[in-house]
Design an enzyme around this catalytic site. Structure first.
Site, short mmCIF file in Angstrom:
data_model
loop_
_atom_site.label_atom_id
_atom_site.label_comp_id
_atom_site.label_asym_id
_atom_site.label_seq_id
_atom_site.Cartn_x
_atom_site.Cartn_y
_atom_site.Cartn_z
N ARG A 1 -32.62 3.69 -4.43
CA ARG A 1 -33.50 3.72 -3.25
C ARG A 1 -34.97 3.72 -3.60
NH1 ARG A 1 -30.01 1.84 0.32
NH2 ARG A 1 -28.16 3.16 0.49
N GLU B 1 -28.44 8.45 3.97
CA GLU B 1 -28.23 8.96 5.32
C GLU B 1 -27.65 10.38 5.31
OE1 GLU B 1 -26.47 5.55 7.92
OE2 GLU B 1 -26.17 5.03 5.81
N HIS C 1 -26.00 2.74 10.79
CA HIS C 1 -26.66 2.67 9.49
C HIS C 1 -28.07 2.09 9.62
CE1 HIS C 1 -27.41 1.95 5.25
NE2 HIS C 1 -27.58 0.66 5.49
N GLU D 1 -23.23 2.71 -1.26
CA GLU D 1 -23.08 2.19 0.10
C GLU D 1 -21.61 1.84 0.29
OE1 GLU D 1 -25.93 -0.92 1.08
OE2 GLU D 1 -27.42 0.64 1.50
N THR E 1 -22.45 -4.09 -8.35
CA THR E 1 -21.73 -3.96 -7.08
C THR E 1 -20.26 -3.85 -7.46
OG1 THR E 1 -23.35 -5.41 -6.01
CG2 THR E 1 -21.28 -5.03 -4.84
N ASP F 1 -21.80 -0.88 -2.77
CA ASP F 1 -23.06 -1.57 -3.06
C ASP F 1 -24.06 -0.53 -3.57
OD1 ASP F 1 -25.12 -3.44 -3.04
OD2 ASP F 1 -25.65 -2.97 -0.96
N GLU G 1 -18.83 -0.03 1.88
CA GLU G 1 -18.74 -1.28 2.63
C GLU G 1 -17.34 -1.88 2.53
OE1 GLU G 1 -21.72 -4.17 1.89
OE2 GLU G 1 -23.30 -2.71 1.47
N GLN H 1 -35.82 0.17 -4.62
CA GLN H 1 -35.74 -0.65 -3.40
C GLN H 1 -36.95 -0.45 -2.49
OE1 GLN H 1 -32.18 0.24 -1.18
NE2 GLN H 1 -32.70 -1.12 0.52
N LYS I 1 -30.63 -3.33 -6.03
CA LYS I 1 -29.21 -3.60 -5.75
C LYS I 1 -28.52 -4.38 -6.87
CE LYS I 1 -29.34 -2.54 -1.16
NZ LYS I 1 -28.36 -1.73 -0.44
N ASP J 1 -24.72 -9.85 1.40
CA ASP J 1 -24.55 -8.51 1.94
C ASP J 1 -25.15 -8.47 3.34
OD1 ASP J 1 -23.65 -5.90 1.73
OD2 ASP J 1 -25.57 -5.16 1.02
#
Lengths: 409, 409
Positions: free
Chosen positions: A233, A357, A129, A195, A253, A229, A197, A236, A249, A122
């Site tokens: 949080r 975000e 970002h 996420e 996925t 993904d 992606e 993490q 993570k 990744d």
């Protein structure tokens, strides 16, 4: 009696027209164990192996397979030739009688993970970002680390938990520790995030000890998919120093069931962005016709409500640079390697590809029709879609990636 | 004429006696493509599939394979039964006539990577190592990050570049930037290092979404190997913030050709170390007979000269805790998953498992018979060996892991 319409007579501008032709793997309810290579045309799936057989194609061997591995490893000339053949099968009227019986309505088949994921990497290639995350997680430091504009930062993820679109995602449990907590606590993640992606699928492998130059990108990478993904949080934030993300993570996925060949995206190629620092030669792409950016427009919806529209065109690093970076130390590639771009976030607030975000780590909840959201709630379904400019004003649709959150076990 | 000695008549105390019986995969020069499961006895390799066939064993199917996958996935009962059968084949005199023709001198065969590595995870479980690295890399901060004693820190590595002992390692190139440099420079690593580790091999997989409790360790993990996690410290130092090690590690990871079953290491089980903080329940092992530490004595040599003797008994976190951590978020296991302990370093300077620590990042060169060393030079051969206490005062030898550095390509 109205004239019988053919599944091959698509509405004008269908994003899954003959200019697209993404590959996947499907099975039918009658033969659930019989996985077959399929090609999407409109809202149907063509049984590609059966079509090759019916039409006496030399690619029957490559396409009559339980997954895409043989095709992926066959290389660029075969990719081009197979695509040409498929285009003819779905457009030349003389083939209709052979092809039509081999089309399955997409909502009648089961779609599977189309290839065995070898290594999963990744990246972190969106400047917007990385800047946002830096501001949120490290408010007292420079948002971008000193290395960020010199190399595409990346890390390895867990390939064994890559799942196909539509697979439920169990809310992960783990340790978290708020700054005010005296000790970590254990429980289901309370900051479960997405996420948005783009994932790149490696077809042709490489030899250990031999870097793959940026200019060889199209000899190795077959195509791309959408990728979510999923990220916890809170897990993490507590675990990631000093060795990076791990359990925040690795629980899941999700990837789209369809792999769009790079050849379908010629009209989406754009110049890479201007870079703020000189690039080392192995990453330099100013003069490379083969490299470059891609204009993909992503849309992220929660329970059907669009929450973000991240533009892939804003990525600082290109997929070819990521490939060059990943192998510059001599790391080999294998068929089925998958690498993600990292979260795609544009400069505007509505273009951010993660809830971290979009809600600024929960400070600014989203107002959805079914209530406010900071992070994902059990039962939420996240769906990402995307399209790219195609030839003659058409759109090339990417396969969606969707997943529903189920409660922690 | 002297009496013919049998390869099965081992010298007393042979560390590869019938109390050990590690598994590997070999081929012979006559049939280089014919990979076969082998079991090491003394300095010979028993063709396990052929032996099972000759002796009419019900395990012929499991052992007549090109790698260990079938055996690994067969589960704990099968592991025990196969081991019992093998022990009989190499110890019961009545079997000698059948078994002896199936023994190959170890120096006449080629040893291969014994299973396809699914996911590779590397932990960081030695307190001495983490403290040393923290002091070297982050001299102005606490050596251990706040999370270190609450969970086994780990990250995913590249499974596609795991190679078997004896494979040459090409010196990696990449970006590095010394603090005084204005911009990063590119070139072959000038700080190529080793990490002496123990690797754990997963046999039985698990379901996504379902954590594997610490007490199920022996139902999932088949055995262990020695592992050298080659590391380019200059590449790593520049790239690893904020997402962890990537190219500084992914060029190669070497594992021993022999997998030692956990059952051979019953006499090496020891109490885990005292922990400084209360553990969350999923990591608590105070009352667990099934968990615990392992007494393995590792030796690291450069060009035949021993430079370190790291004691695995000093590890803060156990292999069972690492497994529980790796899956507590619901990440699934697959047959062939490999996880490393992280560098094993004891408290004494001569027990450190990396050159980074042994030379304190180059400050204190090692004085070897062939010259001083800070980090590895082209042509250097690194060899790690290990043994564990066996029954009745014997030693259980682990297969060596060796590799030679060849110049950057």
């Amino acid at each position: 009696m109205p004239e019988q319409s053919s599944p091959l007579d698509l509405a004008e501008g269908d994003p899954f027209g003959p200019h697209n032709l993404p590959y996947g793997v499907f099975s039918t309810p009658d033969h659930p164990e019989d996985r077959r290579v399929g090609v999407r045309i409109g809202n149907h799936v063509l049984d590609a192996g059966a079509a090759a057989h019916a039409l006496g194609s030399p690619y029957a061997q490559l396409l009559a397979q339980p997954d895409l591995t043989a095709l992926l490893s066959a290389g660029r000339t075969a990719w081009r030739d197979v695509r040409r053949a498929l285009t003819a099968w779905v457009t030349v009227p003389a083939h209709r009688a052979d092809v039509e019986p081999l089309l399955h309505p997409i909502d009648t088949v089961t779609l599977h993970l189309p290839y065995a994921v070898a290594d999963y990497v990744d990246f972190y290639a969106s400047e917007n970002h990385a800047t946002n995350v830096g501001q949120i997680f490290r408010p007292n430091a420079e948002a971008l680390t000193p290395n960020w504009k010199h190399l595409p930062i990346g890390y390895h993820g867990r390939s064994g938990t890559v799942v196909v679109s539509g697979t439920d995602v169990v809310r992960p449990s783990g340790q978290r520790k708020a700054p005010a907590d005296a000790a970590p606590v254990f429980g289901p993640s309370v900051k479960l995030d997405i996420e948005a992606e783009v994932g790149f699928v490696v077809g042709v492998g490489s030899e250990q000890g031999r870097p793959v130059p940026l200019t060889d990108f199209r000899d190795h990478v077959f195509g791309l998919c959408l990728l979510n993904d999923w990220s916890a949080r809170d897990i993490q934030a507590w675990e990631y120093v000093p060795l990076g993300p791990f359990l925040g993570k690795s629980f899941a996925t999700s990837v789209s069931a369809w792999v769009t060949p790079l050849e379908a995206l010629e009209s989406a190629r754009i110049a890479p962005p201007a870079r703020d620092f000189p690039l080392l030669p192995y990453l330099e792409d100013a003069d490379e016709d083969e490299a470059g950016g891609l204009d993909l427009r992503i849309s992220v919806a929660i329970n059907g409500h669009v929450v973000a529209e991240p533009p892939f065109a804003t990525m600082y690093w290109t997929a070819a640079q990521m490939l060059a970076q990943m192998t510059v130390n001599g790391a080999s590639l294998r068929t089925g390697d998958l690498y993600g771009s990292g979260t795609v976030s544009g400069a505007e607030p509505g273009q951010r590809g993660s809830l971290l975000e979009l809600t600024w780590n929960g400070r600014d909840p989203l107002d959805l029709p079914d209530g406010k959201r900071t992070f994902l709630e059990d039962g939420d379904t996240v769906t990402m879609t995307a399209w790219a400019p195609g030839p003659d004003g058409t759109r090339v649709g990417l396969g969606e990636v969707t997943g529903r959150i189920v409660p922690a076990s």
